[in-house]
Design a protein around this motif. Structure first.
Motif, PDB file in Angstrom:
ATOM      1  N   UNK A   1       0.849  -1.385   0.452  1.00 60.24           N
ATOM      2  CA  UNK A   1       0.649  -0.277   0.558  1.00 60.24           C
ATOM      3  C   UNK A   1       1.106   1.105   0.189  1.00 60.24           C
ATOM      4  N   UNK A   2       1.089   1.950  -0.748  1.00 62.48           N
ATOM      5  CA  UNK A   2       1.501   3.295  -1.096  1.00 62.48           C
ATOM      6  C   UNK A   2       0.950   4.617  -0.286  1.00 62.48           C
ATOM      7  N   UNK A   3      -0.227   4.404  -0.774  1.00 63.52           N
ATOM      8  CA  UNK A   3      -1.442   5.335  -0.507  1.00 63.52           C
ATOM      9  C   UNK A   3      -2.673   4.428   0.277  1.00 63.52           C
ATOM     10  N   UNK A   4      -2.714   4.992   1.779  1.00 65.90           N
ATOM     11  CA  UNK A   4      -3.505   4.934   2.399  1.00 65.90           C
ATOM     12  C   UNK A   4      -5.255   5.052   1.307  1.00 65.90           C
TER      13      UNK A   4
ATOM     14  N   UNK B   1     -12.270   7.024  -3.173  1.00 68.99           N
ATOM     15  CA  UNK B   1     -11.722   8.207  -3.590  1.00 68.99           C
ATOM     16  C   UNK B   1      -9.810   8.629  -3.147  1.00 68.99           C
ATOM     17  N   UNK B   2      -8.989   7.691  -3.091  1.00 68.10           N
ATOM     18  CA  UNK B   2      -7.802   7.851  -3.027  1.00 68.10           C
ATOM     19  C   UNK B   2      -7.699   6.849  -2.737  1.00 68.10           C
ATOM     20  N   UNK B   3      -6.127   6.103  -3.415  1.00 65.24           N
ATOM     21  CA  UNK B   3      -5.442   4.587  -2.576  1.00 65.24           C
ATOM     22  C   UNK B   3      -4.343   4.375  -3.778  1.00 65.24           C
ATOM     23  N   UNK B   4      -3.349   3.903  -3.899  1.00 66.55           N
ATOM     24  CA  UNK B   4      -2.166   3.351  -4.366  1.00 66.55           C
ATOM     25  C   UNK B   4      -1.206   2.368  -4.392  1.00 66.55           C
TER      26      UNK B   4
ATOM     27  N   UNK C   1      -3.662  -0.023   4.699  1.00 67.07           N
ATOM     28  CA  UNK C   1      -2.925   0.359   5.742  1.00 67.07           C
ATOM     29  C   UNK C   1      -0.953   1.113   5.019  1.00 67.07           C
ATOM     30  N   UNK C   2      -0.620   2.414   5.133  1.00 66.51           N
ATOM     31  CA  UNK C   2       0.103   1.919   4.129  1.00 66.51           C
ATOM     32  C   UNK C   2       1.238   1.805   5.609  1.00 66.51           C
ATOM     33  N   UNK C   3       2.330   1.141   5.254  1.00 69.37           N
ATOM     34  CA  UNK C   3       3.660   0.505   5.784  1.00 69.37           C
ATOM     35  C   UNK C   3       3.269  -0.957   6.057  1.00 69.37           C
TER      36      UNK C   3
ATOM     37  N   UNK D   1     -11.090  -5.190   3.529  1.00 67.45           N
ATOM     38  CA  UNK D   1     -11.900  -3.746   3.855  1.00 67.45           C
ATOM     39  C   UNK D   1     -10.896  -2.635   4.446  1.00 67.45           C
ATOM     40  N   UNK D   2     -10.672  -0.728   3.320  1.00 66.10           N
ATOM     41  CA  UNK D   2      -9.834   0.141   3.057  1.00 66.10           C
ATOM     42  C   UNK D   2      -9.143   0.071   4.511  1.00 66.10           C
ATOM     43  N   UNK D   3      -9.999   0.084   5.552  1.00 63.57           N
ATOM     44  CA  UNK D   3      -8.929   0.198   7.206  1.00 63.57           C
ATOM     45  C   UNK D   3      -8.331  -1.029   7.669  1.00 63.57           C
TER      46      UNK D   3
END
Length: 150
Positions: free
Chosen positions: A45-48, A124-127, A87-89, A82-84
């Protein structure tokens, strides 16, 4: 985890709707991928990811007869995450790719890549990044690289 640029399917690829990887591996040229050893798709995950609702992302390993990975065959996948939990790292999300499974694909499944399937989206965001590696990167602690290659 050692990363080979030729085996990087996504590099901080922005994902807001379901999408395939920006890069593919042409199995017509790279026929001996893995040479009989197990390979792993390591997703980071680069952008949460964020969304207005409770979105999920499913990570899939796919092959296709087309270079754009259209009409793919799924050869491995995660559950919808789930997107929760993205997380990054966090430790990489790892999917094993047994070489026998790659070799058993129907004739014409020449291209190899990944697909990000967004559920209850859009985001709305994520990478995300995906690298094919020859050892399980799911152990140990991961740190940001701190450098860039131009």
């Amino acid at each position: 985890m050692i990363i080979d640029a030729l085996l990087q399917l996504s590099a901080a690829q922005a994902v807001t709707a379901s999408a395939v990887s920006t890069n593919t591996i042409d199995l017509g040229v790279a026929r001996d991928i893995g040479q009989g050893e197990d390979l792993y798709a390591a997703f980071t995950v680069d952008v949460a990811p964020t969304a207005a609702g409770a979105a999920t992302v499913q990570f899939q390993i796919i092959t296709s007869a087309a270079a754009d990975l259209s009409s793919p065959t799924v050869i491995g996948e995660t559950d919808a995450i789930p997107i929760t939990d993205l997380t990054i790292h966090r430790k990489p999300i790892v999917l094993p790719i047994p070489s026998a499974q790659l070799l058993a694909q129907p004739i014409g499944q020449r291209y190899f890549g990944v697909r990000y399937t967004v559920g209850t989206g859009p985001l709305t965001a994520g990478a995300f990044s995906c690298n094919i590696v020859d050892n399980d990167p799911g152990v140990g602690k991961n740190y940001p690289s701190g450098f860039s290659v131009a």
